[in-house]
Design a protein around this motif. Structure first.
Motif, PDB file in Angstrom:
ATOM      1  N   SER A  87     -75.802  72.081  93.107  1.00  0.00           N
ATOM      2  CA  SER A  87     -76.554  70.890  93.473  1.00  0.00           C
ATOM      3  C   SER A  87     -76.172  70.544  94.899  1.00  0.00           C
ATOM      4  CB  SER A  87     -76.216  69.724  92.537  1.00  0.00           C
ATOM      5  OG  SER A  87     -74.837  69.380  92.646  1.00  0.00           O
ATOM      6  N   GLY A  88     -77.032  69.792  95.573  1.00  0.00           N
ATOM      7  CA  GLY A  88     -76.712  69.422  96.934  1.00  0.00           C
ATOM      8  C   GLY A  88     -77.896  68.830  97.656  1.00  0.00           C
ATOM      9  N   THR A  89     -77.817  68.836  98.974  1.00  0.00           N
ATOM     10  CA  THR A  89     -78.822  68.228  99.835  1.00  0.00           C
ATOM     11  C   THR A  89     -79.477  69.281 100.706  1.00  0.00           C
ATOM     12  OG1 THR A  89     -77.495  66.207  99.901  1.00  0.00           O
ATOM     13  CG2 THR A  89     -79.217  66.434 101.560  1.00  0.00           C
ATOM     14  N   VAL A  90     -80.791  69.232 100.814  1.00  0.00           N
ATOM     15  CA  VAL A  90     -81.528  70.158 101.672  1.00  0.00           C
ATOM     16  C   VAL A  90     -81.250  69.809 103.136  1.00  0.00           C
ATOM     17  CG1 VAL A  90     -83.813  70.957 102.380  1.00  0.00           C
ATOM     18  CG2 VAL A  90     -83.351  70.516  99.959  1.00  0.00           C
ATOM     19  N   VAL A  91     -80.769  70.807 103.899  1.00  0.00           N
ATOM     20  CA  VAL A  91     -80.441  70.556 105.314  1.00  0.00           C
ATOM     21  C   VAL A  91     -81.261  71.414 106.276  1.00  0.00           C
ATOM     22  CG1 VAL A  91     -78.118  69.696 104.854  1.00  0.00           C
ATOM     23  CG2 VAL A  91     -78.477  72.163 105.176  1.00  0.00           C
ATOM     24  N   ALA A  92     -81.975  72.405 105.762  1.00  0.00           N
ATOM     25  CA  ALA A  92     -82.853  73.214 106.612  1.00  0.00           C
ATOM     26  C   ALA A  92     -83.903  73.877 105.739  1.00  0.00           C
ATOM     27  CB  ALA A  92     -82.062  74.269 107.392  1.00  0.00           C
ATOM     28  N   LEU A  93     -85.065  74.157 106.338  1.00  0.00           N
ATOM     29  CA  LEU A  93     -86.191  74.714 105.597  1.00  0.00           C
ATOM     30  C   LEU A  93     -86.793  75.899 106.337  1.00  0.00           C
ATOM     31  CD1 LEU A  93     -87.943  71.296 104.960  1.00  0.00           C
ATOM     32  CD2 LEU A  93     -86.959  72.688 103.145  1.00  0.00           C
ATOM     33  N   SER A 140     -85.901  69.149  91.888  1.00  0.00           N
ATOM     34  CA  SER A 140     -85.459  67.811  92.259  1.00  0.00           C
ATOM     35  C   SER A 140     -84.344  67.372  91.322  1.00  0.00           C
ATOM     36  CB  SER A 140     -86.624  66.830  92.151  1.00  0.00           C
ATOM     37  OG  SER A 140     -87.656  67.167  93.047  1.00  0.00           O
ATOM     38  N   LYS A 141     -83.384  66.652  91.863  1.00  0.00           N
ATOM     39  CA  LYS A 141     -82.307  66.129  91.019  1.00  0.00           C
ATOM     40  C   LYS A 141     -82.918  65.315  89.887  1.00  0.00           C
ATOM     41  CE  LYS A 141     -80.027  62.367  91.977  1.00  0.00           C
ATOM     42  NZ  LYS A 141     -80.130  61.628  90.692  1.00  0.00           N
ATOM     43  N   PRO A 142     -82.543  65.590  88.630  1.00  0.00           N
ATOM     44  CA  PRO A 142     -83.121  64.830  87.512  1.00  0.00           C
ATOM     45  C   PRO A 142     -82.793  63.333  87.610  1.00  0.00           C
ATOM     46  CG  PRO A 142     -81.964  66.780  86.713  1.00  0.00           C
ATOM     47  CD  PRO A 142     -81.607  66.630  88.164  1.00  0.00           C
ATOM     48  N   THR A 143     -83.761  62.514  87.314  1.00  0.00           N
ATOM     49  CA  THR A 143     -83.547  61.071  87.288  1.00  0.00           C
ATOM     50  C   THR A 143     -82.478  60.719  86.258  1.00  0.00           C
ATOM     51  OG1 THR A 143     -85.838  60.665  87.917  1.00  0.00           O
ATOM     52  CG2 THR A 143     -84.655  58.835  86.885  1.00  0.00           C
ATOM     53  N   GLY A 144     -81.543  59.865  86.647  1.00  0.00           N
ATOM     54  CA  GLY A 144     -80.506  59.435  85.720  1.00  0.00           C
ATOM     55  C   GLY A 144     -79.304  60.338  85.650  1.00  0.00           C
ATOM     56  N   VAL A 145     -79.296  61.420  86.439  1.00  0.00           N
ATOM     57  CA  VAL A 145     -78.179  62.372  86.451  1.00  0.00           C
ATOM     58  C   VAL A 145     -77.545  62.350  87.840  1.00  0.00           C
ATOM     59  CG1 VAL A 145     -77.483  64.773  86.162  1.00  0.00           C
ATOM     60  CG2 VAL A 145     -79.313  63.831  84.735  1.00  0.00           C
ATOM     61  N   SER A 146     -76.220  62.315  87.911  1.00  0.00           N
ATOM     62  CA  SER A 146     -75.554  62.326  89.205  1.00  0.00           C
ATOM     63  C   SER A 146     -75.766  63.661  89.891  1.00  0.00           C
ATOM     64  CB  SER A 146     -74.053  62.066  89.041  1.00  0.00           C
ATOM     65  OG  SER A 146     -73.407  63.209  88.496  1.00  0.00           O
ATOM     66  N   LEU A 147     -75.638  63.660  91.227  1.00  0.00           N
ATOM     67  CA  LEU A 147     -75.830  64.896  91.968  1.00  0.00           C
ATOM     68  C   LEU A 147     -74.770  65.925  91.586  1.00  0.00           C
ATOM     69  CD1 LEU A 147     -77.592  66.291  94.035  1.00  0.00           C
ATOM     70  CD2 LEU A 147     -76.166  65.332  95.852  1.00  0.00           C
ATOM     71  N   VAL A 148     -73.532  65.489  91.340  1.00  0.00           N
ATOM     72  CA  VAL A 148     -72.478  66.421  90.917  1.00  0.00           C
ATOM     73  C   VAL A 148     -72.828  67.037  89.565  1.00  0.00           C
ATOM     74  CG1 VAL A 148     -70.070  66.615  90.181  1.00  0.00           C
ATOM     75  CG2 VAL A 148     -70.630  65.341  92.247  1.00  0.00           C
ATOM     76  N   ASP A 149     -73.141  66.226  88.573  1.00  0.00           N
ATOM     77  CA  ASP A 149     -73.448  66.747  87.240  1.00  0.00           C
ATOM     78  C   ASP A 149     -74.683  67.645  87.232  1.00  0.00           C
ATOM     79  OD1 ASP A 149     -71.292  65.540  86.012  1.00  0.00           O
ATOM     80  OD2 ASP A 149     -72.411  63.769  85.369  1.00  0.00           O
ATOM     81  N   SER A 150     -75.604  67.427  88.172  1.00  0.00           N
ATOM     82  CA  SER A 150     -76.822  68.247  88.238  1.00  0.00           C
ATOM     83  C   SER A 150     -76.513  69.717  88.481  1.00  0.00           C
ATOM     84  CB  SER A 150     -77.744  67.734  89.349  1.00  0.00           C
ATOM     85  OG  SER A 150     -78.176  66.424  89.100  1.00  0.00           O
ATOM     86  N   ALA A 151     -75.345  70.006  89.054  1.00  0.00           N
ATOM     87  CA  ALA A 151     -74.983  71.396  89.349  1.00  0.00           C
ATOM     88  C   ALA A 151     -74.833  72.233  88.083  1.00  0.00           C
ATOM     89  CB  ALA A 151     -73.686  71.446  90.153  1.00  0.00           C
ATOM     90  N   GLY A 152     -74.529  71.598  86.964  1.00  0.00           N
ATOM     91  CA  GLY A 152     -74.320  72.337  85.719  1.00  0.00           C
ATOM     92  C   GLY A 152     -75.569  72.519  84.887  1.00  0.00           C
ATOM     93  N   ILE A 153     -76.731  72.177  85.429  1.00  0.00           N
ATOM     94  CA  ILE A 153     -77.972  72.223  84.650  1.00  0.00           C
ATOM     95  C   ILE A 153     -78.770  73.523  84.817  1.00  0.00           C
ATOM     96  CG2 ILE A 153     -80.251  71.144  84.382  1.00  0.00           C
ATOM     97  CD1 ILE A 153     -78.936  68.452  84.907  1.00  0.00           C
ATOM     98  N   PRO A 154     -79.036  74.015  86.032  1.00  0.00           N
ATOM     99  CA  PRO A 154     -80.048  75.072  86.195  1.00  0.00           C
ATOM    100  C   PRO A 154     -79.824  76.342  85.395  1.00  0.00           C
ATOM    101  CG  PRO A 154     -79.526  74.090  88.310  1.00  0.00           C
ATOM    102  CD  PRO A 154     -78.519  73.553  87.340  1.00  0.00           C
ATOM    103  N   GLU A 155     -78.646  76.948  85.461  1.00  0.00           N
ATOM    104  CA  GLU A 155     -78.427  78.245  84.816  1.00  0.00           C
ATOM    105  C   GLU A 155     -78.573  78.152  83.301  1.00  0.00           C
ATOM    106  OE1 GLU A 155     -77.380  82.335  84.246  1.00  0.00           O
ATOM    107  OE2 GLU A 155     -78.041  81.251  86.027  1.00  0.00           O
ATOM    108  N   VAL A 156     -77.908  77.187  82.675  1.00  0.00           N
ATOM    109  CA  VAL A 156     -77.912  77.144  81.201  1.00  0.00           C
ATOM    110  C   VAL A 156     -79.232  76.631  80.650  1.00  0.00           C
ATOM    111  CG1 VAL A 156     -75.410  77.039  80.942  1.00  0.00           C
ATOM    112  CG2 VAL A 156     -76.698  74.908  81.195  1.00  0.00           C
TER     113      VAL A 156
END
Length: 342
Positions: free
Chosen positions: A80-86, A121-137
Protein backbone atom coordinates in the motif's frame (compact mmCIF):
# COMPACT_ATOMS: atom_id res chain seq x y z
CA UNK A 1 -7.74 32.33 -11.74
CA UNK A 2 -4.36 30.90 -12.67
CA UNK A 3 -3.84 27.48 -14.19
CA UNK A 4 -3.66 24.64 -11.66
CA UNK A 5 -0.32 22.92 -12.03
CA UNK A 6 0.01 19.13 -11.54
CA UNK A 7 1.44 17.98 -8.22
CA UNK A 8 5.14 17.18 -8.31
CA UNK A 9 6.75 15.03 -5.62
CA UNK A 10 10.49 14.79 -5.06
CA UNK A 11 11.70 11.23 -5.65
CA UNK A 12 15.16 10.11 -4.45
CA UNK A 13 17.54 8.41 -6.87
CA UNK A 14 18.25 5.57 -4.40
CA UNK A 15 15.92 3.63 -2.12
CA UNK A 16 16.21 1.15 0.74
CA UNK A 17 15.20 -2.46 0.08
CA UNK A 18 15.16 -5.74 2.01
CA UNK A 19 17.09 -8.64 0.47
CA UNK A 20 18.55 -12.01 1.45
CA UNK A 21 22.29 -12.23 0.81
CA UNK A 22 22.90 -15.11 0.38
CA UNK A 23 19.52 -16.83 0.06
CA UNK A 24 18.74 -18.81 3.19
CA UNK A 25 17.22 -18.45 6.67
CA UNK A 26 15.47 -15.32 8.02
CA UNK A 27 18.65 -13.96 9.60
CA UNK A 28 20.11 -13.49 6.11
CA UNK A 29 17.67 -10.64 5.47
CA UNK A 30 19.31 -7.21 5.51
CA UNK A 31 18.89 -3.69 4.17
CA UNK A 32 20.51 -2.52 0.98
CA UNK A 33 20.31 0.35 -1.49
CA UNK A 34 19.01 0.14 -5.07
CA UNK A 35 18.17 2.72 -7.73
CA UNK A 36 14.57 3.89 -7.43
CA UNK A 37 12.60 2.38 -10.34
CA UNK A 38 10.93 4.53 -12.98
CA UNK A 39 7.41 3.76 -14.23
CA UNK A 40 6.94 2.58 -17.79
CA UNK A 41 4.10 3.83 -19.99
CA UNK A 42 1.23 2.08 -18.17
CA UNK A 43 2.83 1.85 -14.72
CA UNK A 44 2.61 3.93 -11.57
CA UNK A 45 5.36 4.53 -9.04
CA UNK A 46 4.21 4.02 -5.45
CA UNK A 47 5.92 5.32 -2.34
CA UNK A 48 5.44 2.30 -0.10
CA UNK A 49 3.62 2.71 3.21
CA UNK A 50 3.55 -1.02 3.98
CA UNK A 51 4.23 -4.37 2.29
CA UNK A 52 2.47 -7.65 2.99
CA UNK A 53 4.41 -10.85 3.74
CA UNK A 54 3.25 -14.02 1.98
CA UNK A 55 4.36 -17.63 1.93
CA UNK A 56 5.97 -17.19 -1.47
CA UNK A 57 8.31 -14.61 0.07
CA UNK A 58 9.70 -17.22 2.45
CA UNK A 59 10.50 -19.64 -0.34
CA UNK A 60 11.94 -16.86 -2.50
CA UNK A 61 14.16 -15.83 0.42
CA UNK A 62 15.46 -19.42 0.52
CA UNK A 63 16.08 -19.42 -3.24
CA UNK A 64 13.45 -22.14 -3.73
CA UNK A 65 10.69 -20.23 -5.53
CA UNK A 66 10.38 -20.16 -9.35
CA UNK A 67 10.38 -16.38 -9.80
CA UNK A 68 8.90 -15.23 -13.15
CA UNK A 69 11.51 -13.85 -15.56
CA UNK A 70 9.83 -10.44 -15.63
CA UNK A 71 9.86 -10.07 -11.84
CA UNK A 72 12.39 -7.84 -10.05
CA UNK A 73 14.81 -9.67 -7.74
CA UNK A 74 13.20 -8.06 -4.71
CA UNK A 75 10.59 -9.89 -2.63
CA UNK A 76 7.09 -8.60 -2.00
CA UNK A 77 3.81 -9.31 -3.82
CA UNK A 78 1.58 -6.59 -2.37
CA UNK A 79 1.92 -3.08 -1.00
CA UNK A 80 0.00 0.00 0.00
CA UNK A 81 1.17 3.55 -0.45
CA UNK A 82 0.90 6.82 -2.32
CA UNK A 83 1.17 7.37 -6.06
CA UNK A 84 4.18 9.64 -6.72
CA UNK A 85 4.69 9.27 -10.48
CA UNK A 86 2.69 8.09 -13.49
CA UNK A 87 3.55 6.66 -16.89
CA UNK A 88 2.14 8.62 -19.85
CA UNK A 89 -0.58 6.02 -20.57
CA UNK A 90 -1.98 5.98 -17.01
CA UNK A 91 -5.43 7.50 -16.46
CA UNK A 92 -7.09 5.87 -13.41
CA UNK A 93 -5.01 7.54 -10.70
CA UNK A 94 -3.31 10.85 -10.04
CA UNK A 95 -0.26 11.80 -8.01
CA UNK A 96 -1.11 11.78 -4.31
CA UNK A 97 -3.74 9.03 -4.51
CA UNK A 98 -3.63 6.36 -1.80
CA UNK A 99 -3.66 2.86 -3.27
CA UNK A 100 -2.86 -0.76 -2.64
CA UNK A 101 -1.39 -2.91 -5.38
CA UNK A 102 -0.89 -6.49 -6.51
CA UNK A 103 2.70 -7.00 -7.65
CA UNK A 104 4.80 -9.55 -9.50
CA UNK A 105 7.54 -8.64 -7.01
CA UNK A 106 9.47 -5.69 -5.62
CA UNK A 107 7.34 -4.80 -2.61
CA UNK A 108 10.08 -4.93 0.04
CA UNK A 109 11.29 -1.48 -0.97
CA UNK A 110 10.64 2.18 -0.30
CA UNK A 111 9.33 2.58 -3.85
CA UNK A 112 7.82 0.11 -6.30
CA UNK A 113 6.35 0.23 -9.80
CA UNK A 114 3.08 -1.53 -10.58
CA UNK A 115 0.87 -1.84 -13.66
CA UNK A 116 -1.88 0.73 -13.19
CA UNK A 117 -4.50 -2.00 -13.69
CA UNK A 118 -3.15 -3.89 -10.69
CA UNK A 119 -3.57 -0.87 -8.40
CA UNK A 120 -6.73 -0.44 -6.35
CA UNK A 121 -7.99 2.57 -4.45
CA UNK A 122 -7.50 2.23 -0.71
CA UNK A 123 -10.71 0.61 0.62
CA UNK A 124 -12.98 2.96 2.54
CA UNK A 125 -12.73 2.36 6.27
CA UNK A 126 -9.34 0.60 6.07
CA UNK A 127 -6.07 2.24 7.12
CA UNK A 128 -3.38 2.67 4.50
CA UNK A 129 -1.06 0.34 6.47
CA UNK A 130 -3.66 -2.44 6.81
CA UNK A 131 -4.52 -2.12 3.10
CA UNK A 132 -1.12 -3.64 2.28
CA UNK A 133 -2.33 -7.06 3.46
CA UNK A 134 -5.37 -7.17 1.17
CA UNK A 135 -4.40 -7.54 -2.54
CA UNK A 136 -2.58 -10.89 -2.69
CA UNK A 137 -4.88 -12.94 -0.45
CA UNK A 138 -8.18 -11.41 -1.53
CA UNK A 139 -7.28 -11.63 -5.24
CA UNK A 140 -6.34 -15.28 -4.67
CA UNK A 141 -9.49 -16.12 -2.71
CA UNK A 142 -11.79 -14.26 -5.08
CA UNK A 143 -10.37 -15.64 -8.33
CA UNK A 144 -10.20 -19.23 -7.13
CA UNK A 145 -13.12 -19.70 -4.74
CA UNK A 146 -15.74 -17.37 -6.16
CA UNK A 147 -14.81 -17.32 -9.84
CA UNK A 148 -13.15 -20.66 -10.69
CA UNK A 149 -14.92 -22.91 -8.18
CA UNK A 150 -18.18 -20.93 -8.49
CA UNK A 151 -19.02 -21.31 -4.81
CA UNK A 152 -22.78 -20.94 -4.50
CA UNK A 153 -25.02 -19.75 -1.71
CA UNK A 154 -25.77 -22.51 0.82
CA UNK A 155 -22.90 -24.70 -0.41
CA UNK A 156 -20.30 -25.96 2.07
CA UNK A 157 -16.64 -24.98 1.82
CA UNK A 158 -13.67 -26.49 3.68
CA UNK A 159 -10.54 -24.34 3.98
CA UNK A 160 -7.29 -25.49 5.59
CA UNK A 161 -5.18 -23.03 7.55
CA UNK A 162 -8.12 -20.79 8.36
CA UNK A 163 -6.09 -18.24 10.35
CA UNK A 164 -3.58 -17.45 7.61
CA UNK A 165 -4.09 -14.33 5.53
CA UNK A 166 -5.55 -16.48 2.76
CA UNK A 167 -7.68 -18.43 5.24
CA UNK A 168 -9.14 -15.23 6.67
CA UNK A 169 -9.91 -13.89 3.17
CA UNK A 170 -11.50 -17.17 2.09
CA UNK A 171 -13.73 -17.41 5.17
CA UNK A 172 -14.84 -13.79 4.86
CA UNK A 173 -15.65 -13.99 1.15
CA UNK A 174 -17.41 -17.35 1.42
CA UNK A 175 -19.61 -16.11 4.26
CA UNK A 176 -20.33 -12.84 2.45
CA UNK A 177 -21.62 -14.82 -0.51
CA UNK A 178 -23.84 -17.08 1.58
CA UNK A 179 -21.82 -20.30 1.94
CA UNK A 180 -21.34 -22.49 5.00
CA UNK A 181 -17.68 -22.63 6.04
CA UNK A 182 -15.66 -25.35 7.76
CA UNK A 183 -12.10 -24.29 8.63
CA UNK A 184 -9.13 -26.11 10.14
CA UNK A 185 -6.31 -25.04 12.46
CA UNK A 186 -4.00 -26.65 15.02
CA UNK A 187 -4.77 -24.80 18.28
CA UNK A 188 -7.77 -23.78 20.35
CA UNK A 189 -6.74 -20.14 20.02
CA UNK A 190 -6.79 -20.38 16.25
CA UNK A 191 -10.13 -22.18 16.26
CA UNK A 192 -11.55 -19.32 18.33
CA UNK A 193 -10.18 -16.84 15.79
CA UNK A 194 -11.75 -18.72 12.87
CA UNK A 195 -15.13 -18.57 14.59
CA UNK A 196 -14.60 -14.83 15.02
CA UNK A 197 -13.91 -14.58 11.29
CA UNK A 198 -17.30 -16.19 10.69
CA UNK A 199 -16.53 -19.90 10.20
CA UNK A 200 -19.55 -22.08 10.99
CA UNK A 201 -17.32 -24.91 12.16
CA UNK A 202 -13.74 -24.68 13.45
CA UNK A 203 -11.91 -28.03 13.40
CA UNK A 204 -8.81 -28.51 15.56
CA UNK A 205 -6.92 -31.03 13.43
CA UNK A 206 -4.47 -31.73 16.27
CA UNK A 207 -7.34 -33.21 18.29
CA UNK A 208 -10.09 -34.05 15.80
CA UNK A 209 -10.45 -36.04 12.58
CA UNK A 210 -11.20 -33.55 9.81
CA UNK A 211 -12.75 -36.06 7.45
CA UNK A 212 -15.02 -37.77 9.99
CA UNK A 213 -16.34 -34.39 11.12
CA UNK A 214 -16.98 -33.21 7.56
CA UNK A 215 -18.88 -36.39 6.79
CA UNK A 216 -20.90 -36.13 10.00
CA UNK A 217 -21.72 -32.42 9.67
CA UNK A 218 -22.87 -32.80 6.06
CA UNK A 219 -25.01 -35.87 6.75
CA UNK A 220 -22.69 -38.03 4.67
CA UNK A 221 -23.09 -35.80 1.60
CA UNK A 222 -19.58 -34.28 1.72
CA UNK A 223 -18.41 -30.72 1.20
CA UNK A 224 -18.89 -28.86 -2.06
CA UNK A 225 -15.59 -26.97 -2.30
CA UNK A 226 -12.20 -27.58 -0.66
CA UNK A 227 -9.39 -25.02 -0.66
CA UNK A 228 -6.17 -27.01 -0.18
CA UNK A 229 -2.79 -25.55 0.78
CA UNK A 230 -1.34 -28.89 2.00
CA UNK A 231 -1.42 -31.47 -0.79
CA UNK A 232 0.39 -34.75 -0.09
CA UNK A 233 -1.60 -37.20 2.01
CA UNK A 234 -4.51 -34.76 2.26
CA UNK A 235 -5.35 -35.10 -1.43
CA UNK A 236 -6.90 -38.61 -1.42
CA UNK A 237 -8.94 -37.81 1.71
CA UNK A 238 -10.16 -34.58 0.13
CA UNK A 239 -11.34 -36.39 -2.99
CA UNK A 240 -13.22 -38.86 -0.79
CA UNK A 241 -14.75 -36.01 1.22
CA UNK A 242 -16.18 -34.04 -1.70
CA UNK A 243 -19.90 -34.09 -2.47
CA UNK A 244 -21.32 -34.94 -5.90
CA UNK A 245 -20.20 -32.16 -8.24
CA UNK A 246 -17.57 -31.05 -5.73
CA UNK A 247 -14.54 -28.92 -6.56
CA UNK A 248 -11.02 -29.20 -5.17
CA UNK A 249 -8.82 -26.11 -5.55
CA UNK A 250 -5.09 -26.73 -4.90
CA UNK A 251 -3.22 -23.53 -4.02
CA UNK A 252 -0.12 -24.96 -2.35
CA UNK A 253 1.58 -28.31 -1.81
CA UNK A 254 3.33 -27.84 1.54
CA UNK A 255 2.81 -31.51 2.41
CA UNK A 256 4.10 -32.88 -0.89
CA UNK A 257 3.33 -32.86 -4.60
CA UNK A 258 2.57 -36.58 -5.02
CA UNK A 259 -0.31 -38.72 -3.78
CA UNK A 260 -2.17 -41.92 -4.62
CA UNK A 261 -5.78 -41.00 -5.46
CA UNK A 262 -8.76 -43.26 -6.20
CA UNK A 263 -10.00 -41.60 -9.39
CA UNK A 264 -13.18 -43.64 -9.36
CA UNK A 265 -14.44 -40.98 -6.95
CA UNK A 266 -13.64 -38.28 -9.50
CA UNK A 267 -15.47 -40.26 -12.16
CA UNK A 268 -18.53 -41.29 -10.18
CA UNK A 269 -19.06 -38.01 -8.30
CA UNK A 270 -18.38 -35.69 -11.26
CA UNK A 271 -15.59 -33.93 -9.37
CA UNK A 272 -13.39 -31.11 -10.59
CA UNK A 273 -9.77 -30.95 -9.43
CA UNK A 274 -7.81 -27.85 -10.33
CA UNK A 275 -5.13 -25.53 -9.05
CA UNK A 276 -3.57 -22.17 -9.73
CA UNK A 277 -0.88 -19.64 -8.90
CA UNK A 278 -1.62 -15.93 -9.01
CA UNK A 279 1.88 -14.57 -9.60
CA UNK A 280 2.48 -15.91 -13.15
CA UNK A 281 -0.91 -14.71 -14.45
CA UNK A 282 -0.89 -11.99 -17.10
CA UNK A 283 -1.35 -8.31 -16.34
CA UNK A 284 -4.73 -8.40 -18.08
CA UNK A 285 -5.90 -11.32 -15.91
CA UNK A 286 -4.74 -9.63 -12.73
CA UNK A 287 -6.32 -6.36 -13.80
CA UNK A 288 -9.68 -8.09 -14.27
CA UNK A 289 -9.41 -9.66 -10.81
CA UNK A 290 -8.59 -6.28 -9.25
CA UNK A 291 -11.62 -4.66 -10.90
CA UNK A 292 -13.76 -7.52 -9.58
CA UNK A 293 -12.52 -6.78 -6.07
CA UNK A 294 -13.25 -3.07 -6.34
CA UNK A 295 -16.77 -3.78 -7.55
CA UNK A 296 -17.73 -6.72 -5.34
CA UNK A 297 -15.47 -6.75 -2.28
CA UNK A 298 -14.57 -3.12 -1.58
CA UNK A 299 -18.19 -2.38 -0.50
CA UNK A 300 -17.82 -5.12 2.12
CA UNK A 301 -14.84 -3.29 3.63
CA UNK A 302 -16.76 0.00 3.51
CA UNK A 303 -19.72 -1.52 5.36
CA UNK A 304 -17.55 -3.25 7.95
CA UNK A 305 -18.66 -6.72 6.81
CA UNK A 306 -14.97 -7.47 6.25
CA UNK A 307 -12.30 -6.08 8.57
CA UNK A 308 -8.59 -6.67 7.84
CA UNK A 309 -6.82 -9.02 10.25
CA UNK A 310 -3.32 -7.64 10.85
CA UNK A 311 -1.23 -9.62 13.33
CA UNK A 312 1.87 -7.45 13.51
CA UNK A 313 3.76 -4.67 11.73
CA UNK A 314 7.58 -4.66 11.56
CA UNK A 315 10.02 -2.09 10.15
CA UNK A 316 12.21 -3.21 7.27
CA UNK A 317 15.16 -3.45 9.67
CA UNK A 318 13.35 -6.24 11.56
CA UNK A 319 12.26 -8.22 8.50
CA UNK A 320 14.11 -11.28 9.80
CA UNK A 321 11.93 -11.34 12.93
CA UNK A 322 8.81 -10.95 10.79
CA UNK A 323 9.83 -13.87 8.55
CA UNK A 324 10.62 -16.03 11.59
CA UNK A 325 7.12 -15.53 12.96
CA UNK A 326 5.62 -16.24 9.53
CA UNK A 327 7.57 -19.51 9.33
CA UNK A 328 6.44 -20.57 12.80
CA UNK A 329 2.77 -20.27 11.79
CA UNK A 330 2.04 -18.92 15.26
CA UNK A 331 0.43 -15.77 13.84
CA UNK A 332 -3.23 -15.09 13.09
CA UNK A 333 -3.81 -12.93 10.01
CA UNK A 334 -1.32 -10.85 8.05
CA UNK A 335 2.21 -9.74 8.95
CA UNK A 336 3.30 -6.45 7.39
CA UNK A 337 6.56 -4.56 6.84
CA UNK A 338 6.96 -0.79 6.81
CA UNK A 339 9.97 1.20 5.55
CA UNK A 340 10.34 3.10 8.84
CA UNK A 341 9.24 2.88 12.45
CA UNK A 342 5.71 4.21 12.99
Amino acid sequence: MGKILPMVISIPEMMTIVEAIPPGPPENLSLSLRPTPKPQASEVLIKVTAAGINGADLREREGKYPVPESAPNIMGLEVSGTVVALGPECHRFKIGDEVCALLIGGGYAEYVVAPEGQCLSKPTGVSLVDSAGIPEVFCTAWSNVIRTCKLNRNETLLVHGGTSGLGHATIKLAKAFGAKVFATARTKEKCTAMKRFGADLAINYAEENIWDICREKTGGKGVDVIVDIIGGDYLPREVESLAFGGRLMILNLQGGAKASIDFSNVHSKHLTITGSRLRPRSISEKTAICRDLEQNVWPLFASGAIIPETFAVFPFAKASAAHSIMESSDHIGKILLIPNER
